[in-house]
Design a protein around this motif. Structure first.
Motif, PDB file in Angstrom:
ATOM      1  N   GLN A   1       0.837  -1.199   0.000  1.00  0.00           N
ATOM      2  CA  GLN A   1       0.000   0.000   0.000  1.00  0.00           C
ATOM      3  C   GLN A   1       0.867   1.242   0.000  1.00  0.00           C
ATOM      4  OE1 GLN A   1      -2.610  -0.603   3.445  1.00  0.00           O
ATOM      5  NE2 GLN A   1      -4.283  -1.076   2.044  1.00  0.00           N
ATOM      6  N   LEU A   2       0.365   2.279  -0.633  1.00  0.00           N
ATOM      7  CA  LEU A   2       1.009   3.583  -0.646  1.00  0.00           C
ATOM      8  C   LEU A   2      -0.016   4.624  -0.229  1.00  0.00           C
ATOM      9  CD1 LEU A   2       2.748   3.239  -4.123  1.00  0.00           C
ATOM     10  CD2 LEU A   2       3.905   3.167  -1.922  1.00  0.00           C
ATOM     11  N   GLU A   3       0.400   5.541   0.608  1.00  0.00           N
ATOM     12  CA  GLU A   3      -0.523   6.571   1.066  1.00  0.00           C
ATOM     13  C   GLU A   3       0.151   7.930   1.012  1.00  0.00           C
ATOM     14  OE1 GLU A   3      -2.249   5.892   4.865  1.00  0.00           O
ATOM     15  OE2 GLU A   3      -3.560   7.642   4.765  1.00  0.00           O
ATOM     16  N   GLU A   4      -0.416   8.823   0.211  1.00  0.00           N
ATOM     17  CA  GLU A   4       0.098  10.181   0.118  1.00  0.00           C
ATOM     18  C   GLU A   4      -0.539  11.067   1.174  1.00  0.00           C
ATOM     19  OE1 GLU A   4      -0.624   8.623  -4.165  1.00  0.00           O
ATOM     20  OE2 GLU A   4      -1.729   8.757  -2.283  1.00  0.00           O
ATOM     21  N   SER A   5       0.202  12.079   1.570  1.00  0.00           N
ATOM     22  CA  SER A   5      -0.326  13.099   2.467  1.00  0.00           C
ATOM     23  C   SER A   5       0.426  14.393   2.230  1.00  0.00           C
ATOM     24  CB  SER A   5      -0.197  12.668   3.940  1.00  0.00           C
ATOM     25  OG  SER A   5       1.160  12.477   4.275  1.00  0.00           O
ATOM     26  N   GLY A   6      -0.149  15.484   2.728  1.00  0.00           N
ATOM     27  CA  GLY A   6       0.525  16.773   2.642  1.00  0.00           C
ATOM     28  C   GLY A   6      -0.020  17.727   1.610  1.00  0.00           C
ATOM     29  N   GLY A   7      -1.052  17.318   0.905  1.00  0.00           N
ATOM     30  CA  GLY A   7      -1.637  18.214  -0.081  1.00  0.00           C
ATOM     31  C   GLY A   7      -2.440  19.330   0.570  1.00  0.00           C
ATOM     32  N   GLY A   8      -2.887  20.265  -0.260  1.00  0.00           N
ATOM     33  CA  GLY A   8      -3.694  21.360   0.259  1.00  0.00           C
ATOM     34  C   GLY A   8      -3.597  22.570  -0.628  1.00  0.00           C
ATOM     35  N   LEU A   9      -3.997  23.697  -0.082  1.00  0.00           N
ATOM     36  CA  LEU A   9      -3.973  24.968  -0.798  1.00  0.00           C
ATOM     37  C   LEU A   9      -2.728  25.747  -0.411  1.00  0.00           C
ATOM     38  CD1 LEU A   9      -5.385  27.146  -2.557  1.00  0.00           C
ATOM     39  CD2 LEU A   9      -6.530  27.913  -0.449  1.00  0.00           C
ATOM     40  N   VAL A  10      -2.025  26.248  -1.391  1.00  0.00           N
ATOM     41  CA  VAL A  10      -0.813  27.028  -1.135  1.00  0.00           C
ATOM     42  C   VAL A  10      -0.770  28.190  -2.120  1.00  0.00           C
ATOM     43  CG1 VAL A  10       0.588  25.562  -2.632  1.00  0.00           C
ATOM     44  CG2 VAL A  10       1.692  26.897  -0.840  1.00  0.00           C
ATOM     45  N   GLN A  11      -0.219  29.292  -1.692  1.00  0.00           N
ATOM     46  CA  GLN A  11      -0.121  30.460  -2.554  1.00  0.00           C
ATOM     47  C   GLN A  11       1.041  30.327  -3.529  1.00  0.00           C
ATOM     48  OE1 GLN A  11       0.100  33.950  -0.037  1.00  0.00           O
ATOM     49  NE2 GLN A  11      -2.124  34.037   0.158  1.00  0.00           N
ATOM     50  N   PRO A  12       0.947  30.979  -4.658  1.00  0.00           N
ATOM     51  CA  PRO A  12       2.081  30.954  -5.604  1.00  0.00           C
ATOM     52  C   PRO A  12       3.357  31.433  -4.912  1.00  0.00           C
ATOM     53  CG  PRO A  12       0.147  31.865  -6.664  1.00  0.00           C
ATOM     54  CD  PRO A  12      -0.210  31.690  -5.209  1.00  0.00           C
ATOM     55  N   GLY A  13       4.432  30.724  -5.208  1.00  0.00           N
ATOM     56  CA  GLY A  13       5.703  31.031  -4.573  1.00  0.00           C
ATOM     57  C   GLY A  13       5.929  30.291  -3.275  1.00  0.00           C
ATOM     58  N   GLY A  14       4.906  29.642  -2.790  1.00  0.00           N
ATOM     59  CA  GLY A  14       5.012  28.938  -1.526  1.00  0.00           C
ATOM     60  C   GLY A  14       5.637  27.558  -1.669  1.00  0.00           C
ATOM     61  N   SER A  15       5.708  26.862  -0.540  1.00  0.00           N
ATOM     62  CA  SER A  15       6.319  25.532  -0.500  1.00  0.00           C
ATOM     63  C   SER A  15       5.377  24.551   0.166  1.00  0.00           C
ATOM     64  CB  SER A  15       7.633  25.573   0.276  1.00  0.00           C
ATOM     65  OG  SER A  15       8.567  26.422  -0.346  1.00  0.00           O
ATOM     66  N   LEU A  16       5.579  23.299  -0.182  1.00  0.00           N
ATOM     67  CA  LEU A  16       4.751  22.235   0.401  1.00  0.00           C
ATOM     68  C   LEU A  16       5.525  20.936   0.275  1.00  0.00           C
ATOM     69  CD1 LEU A  16       1.847  22.469   1.551  1.00  0.00           C
ATOM     70  CD2 LEU A  16       1.009  21.512  -0.601  1.00  0.00           C
ATOM     71  N   ARG A  17       5.459  20.114   1.298  1.00  0.00           N
ATOM     72  CA  ARG A  17       6.105  18.817   1.222  1.00  0.00           C
ATOM     73  C   ARG A  17       5.052  17.708   1.229  1.00  0.00           C
ATOM     74  NH1 ARG A  17      10.308  15.913   5.417  1.00  0.00           N
ATOM     75  NH2 ARG A  17       8.351  15.556   6.570  1.00  0.00           N
ATOM     76  N   LEU A  18       5.147  16.857   0.252  1.00  0.00           N
ATOM     77  CA  LEU A  18       4.275  15.697   0.191  1.00  0.00           C
ATOM     78  C   LEU A  18       5.003  14.475   0.728  1.00  0.00           C
ATOM     79  CD1 LEU A  18       2.742  16.107  -3.384  1.00  0.00           C
ATOM     80  CD2 LEU A  18       1.913  17.035  -1.220  1.00  0.00           C
ATOM     81  N   SER A  19       4.258  13.583   1.343  1.00  0.00           N
ATOM     82  CA  SER A  19       4.828  12.338   1.852  1.00  0.00           C
ATOM     83  C   SER A  19       4.119  11.157   1.216  1.00  0.00           C
ATOM     84  CB  SER A  19       4.663  12.252   3.365  1.00  0.00           C
ATOM     85  OG  SER A  19       5.331  13.314   4.007  1.00  0.00           O
ATOM     86  N   CYS A  20       4.880  10.100   1.018  1.00  0.00           N
ATOM     87  CA  CYS A  20       4.333   8.851   0.482  1.00  0.00           C
ATOM     88  C   CYS A  20       4.801   7.730   1.405  1.00  0.00           C
ATOM     89  CB  CYS A  20       4.828   8.624  -0.939  1.00  0.00           C
ATOM     90  SG  CYS A  20       4.395   7.010  -1.639  1.00  0.00           S
ATOM     91  N   ALA A  21       3.904   7.260   2.241  1.00  0.00           N
ATOM     92  CA  ALA A  21       4.234   6.210   3.196  1.00  0.00           C
ATOM     93  C   ALA A  21       3.903   4.847   2.601  1.00  0.00           C
ATOM     94  CB  ALA A  21       3.466   6.418   4.489  1.00  0.00           C
TER      95      ALA A  21
END
Length: 129
Positions: free
Chosen positions: A3-23
């Motif tokens: 199984q693979l499960e992603e997390s960390g998505g959402g709304l972010v402003q242009p120029g911003g940062s976000l980290r996604l995880s795949c467990a």
């Protein structure tokens, strides 16, 4: 059971940062488990954006994300990350992680999404002000 499960998505402003995880579960990252991050925007084909080879640890990035995205893995946590910086509205998509077994180079993983044998359910990322 793999199984693979992603997390960390959402709304972010242009120029911003976000980290996604795949467990991952049901397999170990450091044993023939090649991981790719793919994304699919509405009306567009799924594309590989960042991939990592299990055999040699090499990474590959699509031209559209080169220099902004970084893929990494933590074998102890059996998790792969996608750090995304300088986000743009065109990065808006559902992001999926996927696994393929065997020996692959990182570019081939990204170029052959149809060959992946396991997929997560995806996480939506929206880049908007």
């Amino acid at each position: 059971q793999v199984q693979l499960e992603e997390s960390g998505g959402g709304l972010v402003q242009p120029g911003g940062s976000l980290r996604l995880s795949c467990a991952g579960s049901g397999f170990t990252l450091d044993y023939y488990a090649n991981i790719g991050w793919f994304r699919q925007a509405p009306g567009k084909e799924r594309e590989g954006v960042a991939c990592i080879s299990s055999s040699d640890g090499s990474t590959y990035y699509a031209d559209s994300v080169q220099g902004r995205f970084t893929i990494s893995r933590d074998n102890a946590k059996n998790t792969v990350y996608l750090q995304r910086n300088s986000l743009k509205p065109e990065d808006t998509a559902v992001y999926y992680c996927a696994r393929v077994g065997g020996v692959w180079n990182s570019e081939s993983i990204c170029d052959n999404y149809y060959a992946m044998d396991y997929w997560g359910k995806g996480t939506l990322v929206t880049v908007s002000s």
